[in-house]
Enzyme design. Structure first.
Site, PDB file in Angstrom:
ATOM      1  N   THR A 269       0.957  -1.335   0.067  1.00 33.84           N
ATOM      2  CA  THR A 269      -0.034  -0.092  -0.002  1.00 33.84           C
ATOM      3  C   THR A 269       0.754   1.225  -0.011  1.00 33.84           C
ATOM      4  OG1 THR A 269      -1.749  -1.076   1.314  1.00 33.84           O
ATOM      5  CG2 THR A 269      -1.671   1.258   1.721  1.00 33.84           C
TER       6      THR A 269
ATOM      7  N   GLY B 118      -0.084  -3.996   5.465  1.00 35.59           N
ATOM      8  CA  GLY B 118      -0.712  -4.973   5.549  1.00 35.59           C
ATOM      9  C   GLY B 118      -1.145  -5.307   6.950  1.00 35.59           C
TER      10      GLY B 118
END
Length: 530
Positions: free
Chosen positions: A344, A427
């Site tokens: 991300t 995560g």
């Protein structure tokens, strides 16, 4: 002492220096923090494609100077054709992690940009889309030097991804992974940004661009189609919140794990821990993480399918007291739970008017599904590969259902008037890194950059690795590590400044107008300020 950048007129932080600069330039041109984050996010899609892109999902937290707090849910749902029977007919008893069948949920990121810009335009006339996407277009067309981290990750994943349609042509030029400094181009993505600038962001879901995206997905074998894109809309929602000593904390509602991030800090607020990075600090946060993850794993997913209310558990002081009381201050509780994966990018911006934005967007695994759409250059996410091929229960695949997300943008308002936005990739590690960063700064008074740079730990896994150990960077005091071992934690040392611990960042706006920022030395990012 580590330097914490400070300014008065605006600040942006992200995990790539070119993206931070793109956002700052928007602030210099009179744009809002929301517009700056769109420019930052668009640029990251080009310069950091292993971590993020417009083929993924996004979540926004906006803390307005008048005290309001809002979130934008830009999470896409599973395709109308995506159900267990579809995968069984294709010979699968689980959803593949990579390839066309992993690309089974709508990419919501662009819809989030659209809603954020609508909110920005409500407070002042906006910069044009051509201006906001300018740097992304330039780097996609003219090329961007590959970072050391990007090159290393591409080498590590090349064998896994080279057979996925489109991946080899774009990311393995000449049939090999790029070296640091090699130029990466994506002409098709540049043209997609030009089309978005000309036709509007909604054209990603409805119109000629949407038809091209849907046709490429269909030809490549994804279950997504034009109807799935057309049905998608981002939503504006109130954030989850919880009060702790001296601050009110904010985060994203389900389908994200934002409730877990808030639970960790609310539980830890009830524990005794006098020194930063001592045994009580680390043990307390690890055990609070276990309590929060027990709730998350049992209940959190698409809110339309949940049987509990995430805000209710945060409002239940007695329940939070009980979670804290369940923690043994001297011994680790058993932890055999499976973990969540994901990669991300988090970014934040604060403008001179006091608008503070925390935003996180993702394509899930490194390079997502690996699928590159030929006409648009979009790398599509594999977030829907986390669905279970089950008839019911947690995160079971259903057409139109939103997948569980590790993504969660964080923020806080302090009783003394400070406003903070912060977050990280990683995560399973996101709530844990947030907790380490926030407690170091807010509870123990470390400077913002010290709080980000200091060694971190991680219970469970990130970067796609199966593990339930308590990993720690090897910069902690030896007596602290020895104490954690005596308490029964299953310890696993990691190198200093490993990307396994995520790429974090934070911004703090003081009542005086002073802005402080921090970026993560584990990333390729920086704070950009003026």
């Amino acid at each position: 002492m580590l330097h914490t950048p400070r300014s008065h007129r605006g600040m942006v932080t992200s995990p790539h220096h070119l993206a931070s600069q793109a956002g700052l330039d928007v602030l210099r041109d009179g744009g809002t923090a929301l517009e700056a984050v769109v420019a930052t996010a668009a640029t990251l899609s080009v310069v950091y494609p292993h971590m993020t892109g417009i083929g993924g999902d996004a979540f926004w937290l906006v803390l307005w100077p008048d005290g309001r707090a809002e979130t934008i849910d830009a999470c896409g749902a599973a395709a109308g054709r995506a159900d267990p029977a579809f995968y069984r007919a294709a010979g699968h008893d689980t959803i593949p992690w990579r390839g066309p069948l992993a690309a089974n949920s709508v990419a919501g990121t662009i819809s989030g940009w659209d809603r954020a810009l609508a909110a920005s335009h409500a407070i002042q006339p906006g910069l044009s889309l051509h201006r906001l996407l300018r740097d992304a277009i330039y780097y996609a067309e003219q090329g961007v030097p590959v970072t050391e981290g990007g090159a290393a990750l591409t080498r590590a994943k090349a064998a896994e991804l080279e057979a996925v349609p489109g991946f080899r042509d774009l990311f393995l030029p000449g049939g090999r992974p790029p070296a640091p400094g090699d130029m990466l181009h994506n002409q098709a993505l540049a043209q997609t940004f030009r089309r978005l600038a000309a036709d509007g962001l909604e054209s990603f879901y409805r119109g000629p661009l949407a038809r091209d995206i849907a046709e490429d997905l269909r030809r490549l074998g994804s279950p997504l189609d034009a109807a799935d894109l057309a049905a998608h809309h981002a939503t504006v929602l109130p954030p989850l919140h919880v009060d702790i000593t001296g601050a009110r904390l904010f985060n994203m509602a389900p389908p994200t794990q934002g409730v877990a991030s808030l639970l960790i800090l609310a539980i830890f607020d009830r524990l005794r821990a006098d020194h930063p990075d001592g045994f009580d600090h680390i043990h307390g946060l690890v055990e609070a993480t276990k309590q929060a993850f027990l709730y998350r794993d049992a209940h959190v997913g698409d809110p339309a399918f949940m049987t509990t209310d995430a805000q209710a558990i945060l409002d239940d002081a007695a329940g939070l007291d009980a979670m804290a009381a369940a923690i043994d201050p001297a011994a680790a509780s058993p932890w055999p739970r499976p973990s969540q994966a994901g990669d991300t990018t988090w970014m934040g911006a604060v403008d001179a008017d006091g608008v503070a934005v925390s935003m996180i967007q993702s394509i899930y695994f490194e390079y997502g599904s690996g699928l590159v759409l030929p006409r648009s250059g979009i790398v599509w996410q594999n977030r829907g590969s986390s669905f279970r091929l089950a008839e019911d229960g947690w995160n079971a695949l259903r057409p139109g259902r939103k997948p569980f997300h590790t993504l969660n943008p964080a923020g806080a308002r302090f009783a003394d008037g400070r406003t903070m936005v912060y977050g990280t990739m990683g995560g399973e590690g996101q709530p844990q890194t947030q907790a380490a960063l926030f407690t170091r700064y807010a509870r123990y008074g470390m400077t913002l950059q010290q709080a980000v740079t200091a060694p971190r730990w991680l219970l469970g896994r990130t970067w796609g690795e199966d593990s339930t150990s308590l990993k720690y960077e090897d910069r902690f005091a030896p007596d602290v590590i020895a104490g954690l071992a005596r308490a029964g934690h299953a310890l696993e040392p990691m190198p200093a400044f490993t990307s396994t611990m995520g790429h974090a960042g934070a911004l703090v706006l003081h009542p005086s107008g002073l802005i402080e920022g921090a970026s993560d030395p584990r990333s390729d990012g920086m704070v950009a300020a003026w």
